[in-house]
Write a protein that holds these residues in place. Structure first.
Motif, PDB file in Angstrom:
ATOM      1  N   VAL A   1     -59.726   0.100  -9.415  1.00  0.00           N
ATOM      2  CA  VAL A   1     -58.963  -0.990 -10.029  1.00  0.00           C
ATOM      3  C   VAL A   1     -57.581  -0.428 -10.361  1.00  0.00           C
ATOM      4  O   VAL A   1     -57.459   0.558 -11.097  1.00  0.00           O
ATOM      5  CB  VAL A   1     -59.661  -1.518 -11.304  1.00  0.00           C
ATOM      6  N   VAL A   2     -56.542  -1.038  -9.799  1.00  0.00           N
ATOM      7  CA  VAL A   2     -55.165  -0.576 -10.038  1.00  0.00           C
ATOM      8  C   VAL A   2     -54.551  -1.451 -11.125  1.00  0.00           C
ATOM      9  O   VAL A   2     -54.347  -2.648 -10.921  1.00  0.00           O
ATOM     10  CB  VAL A   2     -54.304  -0.665  -8.754  1.00  0.00           C
ATOM     11  N   GLY A   3     -54.273  -0.858 -12.289  1.00  0.00           N
ATOM     12  CA  GLY A   3     -53.626  -1.604 -13.378  1.00  0.00           C
ATOM     13  C   GLY A   3     -54.558  -1.764 -14.563  1.00  0.00           C
ATOM     14  O   GLY A   3     -55.694  -2.221 -14.420  1.00  0.00           O
ATOM     15  N   ASN A   4     -54.064  -1.351 -15.711  1.00  0.00           N
ATOM     16  CA  ASN A   4     -54.847  -1.421 -16.954  1.00  0.00           C
ATOM     17  C   ASN A   4     -54.146  -2.299 -17.978  1.00  0.00           C
ATOM     18  O   ASN A   4     -54.030  -1.964 -19.148  1.00  0.00           O
ATOM     19  CB  ASN A   4     -55.085  -0.007 -17.494  1.00  0.00           C
TER      20      ASN A   4
ATOM     21  N   ILE B   1     -57.061   3.094 -12.400  1.00  0.00           N
ATOM     22  CA  ILE B   1     -55.828   3.891 -12.316  1.00  0.00           C
ATOM     23  C   ILE B   1     -54.682   3.070 -12.889  1.00  0.00           C
ATOM     24  O   ILE B   1     -54.448   1.933 -12.454  1.00  0.00           O
ATOM     25  CB  ILE B   1     -55.482   4.254 -10.853  1.00  0.00           C
ATOM     26  N   ASP B   2     -53.974   3.636 -13.843  1.00  0.00           N
ATOM     27  CA  ASP B   2     -52.859   2.895 -14.443  1.00  0.00           C
ATOM     28  C   ASP B   2     -51.638   3.787 -14.571  1.00  0.00           C
ATOM     29  O   ASP B   2     -51.740   4.968 -14.909  1.00  0.00           O
ATOM     30  CB  ASP B   2     -53.246   2.364 -15.825  1.00  0.00           C
ATOM     31  N   ALA B   3     -50.483   3.198 -14.324  1.00  0.00           N
ATOM     32  CA  ALA B   3     -49.221   3.950 -14.364  1.00  0.00           C
ATOM     33  C   ALA B   3     -48.724   4.137 -15.794  1.00  0.00           C
ATOM     34  O   ALA B   3     -47.702   4.797 -16.010  1.00  0.00           O
ATOM     35  CB  ALA B   3     -48.170   3.211 -13.540  1.00  0.00           C
TER      36      ALA B   3
ATOM     37  N   GLY C   1     -50.842 -12.484 -27.667  1.00  0.00           N
ATOM     38  CA  GLY C   1     -52.299 -12.350 -27.845  1.00  0.00           C
ATOM     39  C   GLY C   1     -52.977 -13.628 -28.297  1.00  0.00           C
ATOM     40  O   GLY C   1     -54.109 -13.604 -28.791  1.00  0.00           O
ATOM     41  N   GLY C   2     -52.321 -14.766 -28.105  1.00  0.00           N
ATOM     42  CA  GLY C   2     -52.909 -16.041 -28.519  1.00  0.00           C
ATOM     43  C   GLY C   2     -53.982 -16.510 -27.547  1.00  0.00           C
ATOM     44  O   GLY C   2     -53.877 -16.291 -26.336  1.00  0.00           O
ATOM     45  N   ILE C   3     -55.018 -17.130 -28.080  1.00  0.00           N
ATOM     46  CA  ILE C   3     -56.140 -17.602 -27.254  1.00  0.00           C
ATOM     47  C   ILE C   3     -56.159 -19.126 -27.327  1.00  0.00           C
ATOM     48  O   ILE C   3     -56.652 -19.701 -28.303  1.00  0.00           O
ATOM     49  CB  ILE C   3     -57.470 -17.015 -27.761  1.00  0.00           C
TER      50      ILE C   3
ATOM     51  N   SER D   1     -49.415   6.690 -11.067  1.00  0.00           N
ATOM     52  CA  SER D   1     -48.793   5.525 -10.456  1.00  0.00           C
ATOM     53  C   SER D   1     -49.248   5.426  -9.006  1.00  0.00           C
ATOM     54  O   SER D   1     -49.096   6.375  -8.238  1.00  0.00           O
ATOM     55  CB  SER D   1     -47.269   5.677 -10.533  1.00  0.00           C
ATOM     56  N   VAL D   2     -49.836   4.297  -8.657  1.00  0.00           N
ATOM     57  CA  VAL D   2     -50.256   4.115  -7.264  1.00  0.00           C
ATOM     58  C   VAL D   2     -49.007   3.824  -6.438  1.00  0.00           C
ATOM     59  O   VAL D   2     -48.293   2.842  -6.684  1.00  0.00           O
ATOM     60  CB  VAL D   2     -51.288   2.961  -7.158  1.00  0.00           C
ATOM     61  N   SER D   3     -48.734   4.709  -5.460  1.00  0.00           N
ATOM     62  CA  SER D   3     -47.513   4.530  -4.679  1.00  0.00           C
ATOM     63  C   SER D   3     -47.790   3.817  -3.358  1.00  0.00           C
ATOM     64  O   SER D   3     -46.863   3.374  -2.681  1.00  0.00           O
ATOM     65  CB  SER D   3     -46.842   5.881  -4.434  1.00  0.00           C
TER      66      SER D   3
ATOM     67  N   PRO E   1     -45.164  -6.021  -4.932  1.00  0.00           N
ATOM     68  CA  PRO E   1     -44.651  -4.970  -4.033  1.00  0.00           C
ATOM     69  C   PRO E   1     -45.736  -4.074  -3.444  1.00  0.00           C
ATOM     70  O   PRO E   1     -45.587  -3.599  -2.323  1.00  0.00           O
ATOM     71  CB  PRO E   1     -43.695  -4.165  -4.924  1.00  0.00           C
ATOM     72  N   LEU E   2     -46.843  -3.865  -4.179  1.00  0.00           N
ATOM     73  CA  LEU E   2     -47.913  -3.030  -3.617  1.00  0.00           C
ATOM     74  C   LEU E   2     -48.476  -3.669  -2.344  1.00  0.00           C
ATOM     75  O   LEU E   2     -48.755  -2.993  -1.356  1.00  0.00           O
ATOM     76  CB  LEU E   2     -49.048  -2.845  -4.636  1.00  0.00           C
ATOM     77  N   LEU E   3     -48.604  -4.984  -2.362  1.00  0.00           N
ATOM     78  CA  LEU E   3     -49.124  -5.671  -1.180  1.00  0.00           C
ATOM     79  C   LEU E   3     -48.033  -5.857  -0.125  1.00  0.00           C
ATOM     80  O   LEU E   3     -48.310  -5.798   1.078  1.00  0.00           O
ATOM     81  CB  LEU E   3     -49.729  -7.014  -1.589  1.00  0.00           C
TER      82      LEU E   3
ATOM     83  N   ARG F   1     -42.748  -8.169 -17.818  1.00  0.00           N
ATOM     84  CA  ARG F   1     -42.887  -9.184 -16.767  1.00  0.00           C
ATOM     85  C   ARG F   1     -44.189  -9.947 -16.943  1.00  0.00           C
ATOM     86  O   ARG F   1     -45.175  -9.374 -17.392  1.00  0.00           O
ATOM     87  CB  ARG F   1     -42.895  -8.522 -15.384  1.00  0.00           C
ATOM     88  N   VAL F   2     -44.152 -11.226 -16.602  1.00  0.00           N
ATOM     89  CA  VAL F   2     -45.345 -12.072 -16.709  1.00  0.00           C
ATOM     90  C   VAL F   2     -45.614 -12.669 -15.322  1.00  0.00           C
ATOM     91  O   VAL F   2     -44.745 -13.322 -14.753  1.00  0.00           O
ATOM     92  CB  VAL F   2     -45.128 -13.219 -17.727  1.00  0.00           C
ATOM     93  N   THR F   3     -46.815 -12.417 -14.790  1.00  0.00           N
ATOM     94  CA  THR F   3     -47.131 -12.933 -13.441  1.00  0.00           C
ATOM     95  C   THR F   3     -47.806 -14.294 -13.522  1.00  0.00           C
ATOM     96  O   THR F   3     -48.505 -14.595 -14.484  1.00  0.00           O
ATOM     97  CB  THR F   3     -48.140 -12.024 -12.692  1.00  0.00           C
ATOM     98  N   PHE F   4     -47.647 -15.043 -12.464  1.00  0.00           N
ATOM     99  CA  PHE F   4     -48.302 -16.352 -12.388  1.00  0.00           C
ATOM    100  C   PHE F   4     -48.437 -16.763 -10.928  1.00  0.00           C
ATOM    101  O   PHE F   4     -47.802 -16.186 -10.046  1.00  0.00           O
ATOM    102  CB  PHE F   4     -47.520 -17.420 -13.168  1.00  0.00           C
TER     103      PHE F   4
ATOM    104  N   THR G   1     -51.451 -16.115 -16.094  1.00  0.00           N
ATOM    105  CA  THR G   1     -50.240 -16.333 -16.904  1.00  0.00           C
ATOM    106  C   THR G   1     -50.543 -16.377 -18.402  1.00  0.00           C
ATOM    107  O   THR G   1     -49.745 -15.947 -19.223  1.00  0.00           O
ATOM    108  CB  THR G   1     -49.488 -17.597 -16.440  1.00  0.00           C
ATOM    109  N   SER G   2     -51.706 -16.892 -18.794  1.00  0.00           N
ATOM    110  CA  SER G   2     -52.134 -16.908 -20.205  1.00  0.00           C
ATOM    111  C   SER G   2     -53.561 -16.389 -20.258  1.00  0.00           C
ATOM    112  O   SER G   2     -54.514 -17.159 -20.446  1.00  0.00           O
ATOM    113  CB  SER G   2     -52.071 -18.325 -20.775  1.00  0.00           C
ATOM    114  N   PRO G   3     -53.741 -15.097 -20.056  1.00  0.00           N
ATOM    115  CA  PRO G   3     -55.077 -14.575 -19.780  1.00  0.00           C
ATOM    116  C   PRO G   3     -56.065 -14.674 -20.930  1.00  0.00           C
ATOM    117  O   PRO G   3     -57.267 -14.727 -20.697  1.00  0.00           O
ATOM    118  CB  PRO G   3     -54.811 -13.109 -19.441  1.00  0.00           C
TER     119      PRO G   3
END
Ligand SMILES: Cc1cc2nc3c(=O)[nH]c(=O)nc-3n(C[C@H](O)[C@H](O)[C@H](O)COP(=O)(O)OP(=O)(O)OC[C@H]3O[C@@H](n4cnc5c(N)ncnc54)[C@H](O)[C@@H]3O)c2cc1C
Length: 390
Positions: free
Chosen positions: A8-11, A32-34, A46-48, A166-168, A202-204, A328-331, A355-357
């Motif tokens: 799993v890449v990213g923590n 693995i996390d950078a 942190g809102g639910i 960091s996964v390069s 960018p990884l993909l 950064r916030v992904t969606f 986006t609002s996990p």
């Protein structure tokens, strides 16, 4: 070289929850996390928003999500700082109260319209003259970083391996991904799950894959613990962030996302604030759409704008100590995450675009891990990345 079932890449919260749920399904997992200082989780409120389901799928996930949060600290054996508090969605005087309330009528638990005076009773720090009213609803809250740490501890206890690197790049043999590369070593896995937030793109892309995963640059002010007390999470009822995300992820913008240095929309400012249990406050949030991952941002100007916007509503925050931060916030294009196999490439999976996990990710990660080891799950299948590929 040892081959694990999953890397799993990213923590951030996505990778932390996924890696834990996979070891619970008896998978061998390397997380693995950078250790980037600018993940979306690091600066999240942190809102639910467990009230915010709108259809059968999201209602079921929100309900399962809040039930999970209520017992997550016990399950993981470490504090997430879960609590329930008032969410006050403030309505600026230029907005129509009834029209604003109508926008919330379709939610599973619709926030209720209250007067400015009632809002100030709930949150004494509010400036009565700056708002026409507010929408009120019970909201959940956790400490985002502590929740990640709690998942990580439980993951390691169950035998998961966790390294900082960091996964390069990804190792591709023909039409199969067989592992990842870091600056010092390669690691092999039967499945590689990319949960790297904005960096998933960018990884993909390095493999020639353009995935419909987008990001905004968020700017906030983070304060140290302060003396004053905020009772509620404050956000604008007429928030512009989700509209912005919908606008810049339209299919016709896809080519622009592959071009560096594109500004796809004017920045927006949704003034909000949340105080954590240690007394520190996050004041947000400017969102910019810039296709470069590290654009030059006007930190001083942004900080002044954030301070002015929040001080109008919460005057006590005008002069709190604090520092400007960027993340950064992904969606995705349809508000649902992008998860599961990347079509056409064996061994490569996505787990990003939340986006609002905090409302839905916990049950999604749990169900995804079960689905990944063979359990049928029609709900997970509605979120597969494959829905965007021909
Ligand atoms: C101001 C603000 C308020 C928010 N409020 C809320 C809220 O109230 N409720 C809510 O649900 N959401 C909220 N969000 C959104 C949300 O919390 C985050 O966007 C979310 O946590 C994303 O999690 P993630 O795990 O997908 O990505 P991220 O948190 O961005 O994590 C990505 C991880 O990948 C790692 N990584 C990146 N590249 C590599 C690489 N090459 N190799 C190894 N590791 C890598 C990074 O180190 C990072 O740890 C808010 C966001 C912001 C900015």
């Amino acid at each position: 070289m040892q081959t694990v079932d999953w890397i799993v890449v990213g923590n951030g919260i996505a990778g932390a929850a996924l890696s834990y749920e996979l070891v619970k399904q008896q998978q061998s997992v390397l997380l693995i996390d950078a250790a980037s200082s600018d993940s979306g989780t690091r600066y999240s409120y942190g809102g639910i928003a467990y009230w915010s389901g709108t259809d059968e799928t999201t209602k079921a996930l929100c309900q399962a999500g809040i039930e999970r949060h209520r017992q997550l600290s016990d399950e993981l054996g470490a504090e997430t700082e879960f609590r329930e508090l008032d969410l006050l969605l403030t309505i600026a005087p230029e907005h129509d109260l009834e029209q604003t309330a109508q926008q919330y009528a379709h939610y599973a638990i619709p926030p209720q319209l209250i007067s400015a005076a009632e809002a100030c009773d709930r949150e004494p720090q509010l400036n009565r003259d700056a708002i026409a009213g507010a929408m009120l609803v019970k909201h959940g809250h956790v400490h985002p970083v502590k929740t990640v740490e709690a998942y990580n501890q439980a993951f390691r206890r169950l035998g998961g391996q966790h390294i900082v690197a960091s996964v390069s790049g990804l190792v591709r043999v023909g039409e199969q991904v067989t592992g990842v590369i870091t600056p010092t070593q390669a690691y092999a896995a039967r499945q590689v799950a990319i949960a790297a937030g904005a960096y998933s793109r960018p990884l993909l892309a390095a493999l020639g894959l353009q995935v419909p995963l987008y990001y905004t640059h968020a700017e906030i002010i983070e304060t140290p613990p302060v003396e004053l007390t905020l009772q509620s999470l404050i956000m604008p009822a007429n928030s512009q962030r989700f509209e912005l995300e919908a606008k810049v992820s339209q299919p016709e913008k896809a080519a622009l996302w592959q071009t560096p240095n594109q500004v796809l929309a004017a920045p927006i400012l949704d003034a909000g604030a949340i105080q954590f249990l240690d007394g520190s406050i996050r004041i947000g949030q400017i969102s910019r759409v810039h296709t470069t991952l590290d654009p030059s941002l006007p930190a001083a100007e942004s900080e002044a704008a954030l301070r002015a916007a929040i001080a109008a509503q919460l005057p006590a925050l005008a002069a709190v100590p604090g520092s400007w931060r960027h993340c950064r916030v992904t969606f995705s294009r349809d508000g649902l995450p992008l998860i599961g196999p990347v079509p056409g490439i064996e061994g490569l999976q996505l787990f990003s675009g939340f986006t609002s996990p905090f409302a839905m990710l916990m049950p999604v990660a749990e169900r995804f891990a079960r689905w990944a080891v063979g359990a049928a799950d029609p709900l997970i299948e509605t979120m597969l990345a494959a829905r965007f590929f021909d």
